[in-house]
Each structure stands twice: as structure tokens, then as C-alpha cells.
Design a protein around this motif. Structure first.
Motif, mmCIF file in Angstrom:
data_model
loop_
_atom_site.group_PDB
_atom_site.id
_atom_site.type_symbol
_atom_site.label_atom_id
_atom_site.label_comp_id
_atom_site.label_asym_id
_atom_site.label_seq_id
_atom_site.Cartn_x
_atom_site.Cartn_y
_atom_site.Cartn_z
ATOM 1 N N HIS A 1 0.816 -0.993 -0.044
ATOM 2 C CA HIS A 1 -0.076 -0.372 -0.164
ATOM 3 C C HIS A 1 0.648 1.537 -0.192
ATOM 4 C CE1 HIS A 1 -3.547 2.271 0.810
ATOM 5 N NE2 HIS A 1 -2.423 2.711 1.257
ATOM 6 N N THR A 2 0.051 1.998 -1.120
ATOM 7 C CA THR A 2 1.240 3.455 -0.896
ATOM 8 C C THR A 2 -0.205 4.420 -1.003
ATOM 9 O OG1 THR A 2 1.067 3.715 -3.198
ATOM 10 C CG2 THR A 2 2.157 2.100 -2.562
ATOM 11 N N GLY B 1 -2.012 4.580 -3.887
ATOM 12 C CA GLY B 1 -3.132 3.005 -3.692
ATOM 13 C C GLY B 1 -2.346 1.489 -3.432
ATOM 14 N N THR B 2 -2.844 0.858 -3.728
ATOM 15 C CA THR B 2 -1.795 -0.700 -3.606
ATOM 16 C C THR B 2 -1.238 -0.650 -5.297
ATOM 17 O OG1 THR B 2 -3.708 -1.524 -2.105
ATOM 18 C CG2 THR B 2 -2.299 -3.275 -4.040
ATOM 19 N N ALA C 1 -9.458 -2.355 -6.938
ATOM 20 C CA ALA C 1 -7.606 -2.479 -6.496
ATOM 21 C C ALA C 1 -7.301 -3.084 -8.041
ATOM 22 C CB ALA C 1 -7.678 -2.914 -5.341
ATOM 23 N N LEU D 1 0.245 -9.931 0.362
ATOM 24 C CA LEU D 1 0.130 -8.236 0.980
ATOM 25 C C LEU D 1 0.828 -7.628 1.971
ATOM 26 C CD1 LEU D 1 -1.761 -9.451 -1.590
ATOM 27 C CD2 LEU D 1 -3.633 -8.272 -0.445
ATOM 28 N N GLU E 1 0.789 -4.061 4.530
ATOM 29 C CA GLU E 1 -0.221 -3.821 5.569
ATOM 30 C C GLU E 1 -1.407 -2.724 5.166
ATOM 31 O OE1 GLU E 1 -0.296 -0.891 9.667
ATOM 32 O OE2 GLU E 1 1.920 -1.901 8.883
ATOM 33 N N ALA E 2 -2.174 -2.771 4.976
ATOM 34 C CA ALA E 2 -3.156 -1.648 4.487
ATOM 35 C C ALA E 2 -3.680 -2.705 2.518
ATOM 36 C CB ALA E 2 -2.985 -1.192 4.578
ATOM 37 N N ALA E 3 -2.631 -2.909 2.131
ATOM 38 C CA ALA E 3 -2.780 -3.670 0.667
ATOM 39 C C ALA E 3 -4.275 -4.192 0.463
ATOM 40 C CB ALA E 3 -1.821 -4.572 0.102
ATOM 41 N N VAL E 4 -4.800 -3.767 -0.466
ATOM 42 C CA VAL E 4 -5.895 -4.379 -1.430
ATOM 43 C C VAL E 4 -5.555 -4.853 -2.487
ATOM 44 C CG1 VAL E 4 -8.288 -4.138 -2.345
ATOM 45 C CG2 VAL E 4 -7.424 -2.699 -0.240
ATOM 46 N N ALA F 1 -4.782 -5.399 5.744
ATOM 47 C CA ALA F 1 -4.874 -5.738 4.331
ATOM 48 C C ALA F 1 -5.488 -6.562 3.983
ATOM 49 C CB ALA F 1 -3.345 -6.769 3.852
#
Length: 273
Positions: free
Chosen positions: A19-20, A23-24, A47, A71, A73-76, A107
Motif C-alpha cells: 500500500h502506498t 493506493g495498492t 483494486a 500483501l 499492511e493495508a494493501a487491497v 489488508a
């Protein structure tokens, strides 16, 4: 004089998303033939969705596929396939498919391959292992078709071992395995087994306790057989004709995406194109 060994295919794919502020995004990619990874342009509001492609067209005895998806942290992100996977008749060796999913804290991963078709005489060993961090969510689907039903073929010879292991924060959350060998026709016909089904489907949602409960109730309201295997883990199974099972999975996935995951209520584009 010994006979020459047949050439075998051993495909590998590794995917890593992070995650950036944008976005992912994809951070790591490796693939080796016959497994290739493609990235269809996401639909608006979607996503990233990767497509695992077996360019060999199918799997024979002795072939193997290994996929690993990570994935941060917090990525989708999601992973699907462009078509059904075909497992051909095996002379002796088994076909092996191994999948490793690692989902970081907060995530969300969708593992949504299309169906696997077991040809008469196929021998398949398939294992899926998922490691979920606290707050991670996983929506996973698998379908098996017992023979080339469009040709009137039913699976009566061969073998199947299909195992799942889901862990959260290092602790086992769920374990399941299906084994078919010997009198496969009898096992598939048994009223307290597969009850004559041409295909089976499994839909799994590992999420927060309230989310899994909401997913169960949502599917039950639409006529699906869904249950909570334990807090935070919802399961729905389908048995029946190959087309009805696929149709049921295709109806359930968008319901869970929109009602629980906060994603658009649609299937991966490759399922319908």
C-alpha cells in the motif's frame, strides 16, 4: 532398457503488493513457464487484479504449479484466472498445485480462480496455505468439476487430495481436506457424500467477527447454505450440476464484495469475458 521420462512442466509465480499513497501497487513479481501473470486494466473503483495464466493449456501427471501471493499492511488486491484449469489423465505421477497466501495487517486479498476440471483418470494433489495478520481479510473461492460434463464424462478413476490451512496471527483458524480415490463413483454418488453432484464449490470469508457474521446472514438471505465455522470465519458450500454451481458462486461473490468488503458488486472481468 529403461523408458525415457516424459518432459514435465513446473510453473512458478510470486506476487507482492504494498500500500502506498497512490493506493495498492505491485512491488514484487516473478514467474516461470508455464505459469504467467497478467494484469488486466482494473475497472473504475477496483483494486489491482492479477491473472494467473497456465500457458501450457492444462496439467498432466507430474506437472506442478506453485503460486505465492503476499500483501503488505493495508494493501487491497485480487488474483484470478482467465479460464478453467484442466487436469488431464495421469499415467502414474500426480499433478501438484501449491498456493501460499500471506495477507498483512488490515489488508484484503481476493483469491478467485475459476473452476478446476478433473478429467477421467486425473490425479491431483492441491494445497492452499494462508497466513493472515491481525485485521487481514481473505475472500477465497474454489470449484471442482468431476469430469468433462459437457461430453457426458464423469470422474470414476484417478485421485484427489485437496487441503486448506488458514492461520491467523500464527494460530490455526481452519483446516479442511477432501480425499477421493478407490471407488470414486460410489463416493460421488453417496447420498451423505457428494449426492451425485457434478461439481462442488467452496466460498470462504476470513474477516472480523462482525464481518463474517454479516456475510453469513447476507448469503442466507439469498438462499445460500452458509455457516460460521468459528468467529471470524464464514463458509459456504455448493453441490450440484457444474453450471448451477458456477452460477451460484458467481452470484455469491459480488454479494460479499459489496456487502462486506466494501468493493464493487461485480465479478472479476475475466469470469465474464
Amino acid at each position: 532398457m529403461s523408458l525415457p521420462r516424459h518432459q514435465r512442466a513446473h510453473g512458478t509465480a510470486e506476487l507482492g503488493f504494498v500500500h502506498t499513497p497512490r493506493g495498492t501497487v505491485l512491488r514484487h513479481l516473478f514467474h516461470a513457464a508455464p505459469l504467467r501473470v497478467l494484469f488486466p486494466t482494473p475497472e473504475p473503483g477496483e483494486a489491482p487484479m492479477a491473472a494467473l495464466v497456465n500457458v501450457g493449456g492444462g496439467l498432466a501427471g507430474g506437472d506442478s504449479l506453485d503460486a505465492r501471493v503476499t500483501l503488505g499492511e493495508a494493501a487491497v488486491a485480487g488474483v484470478t484466472t482467465p479460464a478453467a484449469e484442466k487436469v488431464y489423465r495421469a499415467l502414474a505421477e500426480e499433478t501438484r498445485i501449491a498456493t501460499r497466501l500471506e495477507v498483512g495487517a488490515g489488508a484484503t486479498l481476493e483469491w478467485l480462480p475459476q473452476e478446476t476440471i478433473l478429467f477421467q483418470g486425473a490425479r491431483l494433489e492441491r494445497r492452499l496455505d494462508a497466513a493472515l495478520a491481525p485485521g487481514a481479510r481473505l475472500l477465497a473461492a474454489e470449484m471442482l468439476v468431476f469430469g468433462r460434463v459437457a461430453r457426458g464424462e464423469r470422474l470414476t478413476q484417478g485421485s484427489l487430495f485437496d487441503a486448506w490451512r488458514i492461520r491467523r496471527d500464527g494460530r490455526l483458524l481452519w483446516a479442511d481436506a477432501t480425499a477421493l480415490d478407490g471407488d470414486i463413483a460410489g463416493r460421488l454418488a453417496a447420498p451423505f457424500g457428494f449426492a451425485g453432484a457434478e461439481a462442488s464449490g467452496l466460498l470462504l470469508l476470513a474477516a472480523g467477527e462482525a464481518e463474517a457474521l454479516a456475510g453469513r446472514d447476507l448469503l442466507r438471505d439469498k438462499g445460500f447454505d452458509a455457516t460460521l465455522a468459528r468467529p471470524g470465519l464464514m463458509l459456504a458450500r455448493c453441490l450440484g450440476g457444474a453450471s448451477p454451481v458456477r452460477d451460484a458462486m458467481a452470484r455469491a461473490i459480488p454479494l460479499l464484495r459489496a456487502g462486506v468488503l466494501g468493493l464493487p458488486a461485480r465479478l472479476p472481468r475475466l469470469w465474464t469475458s
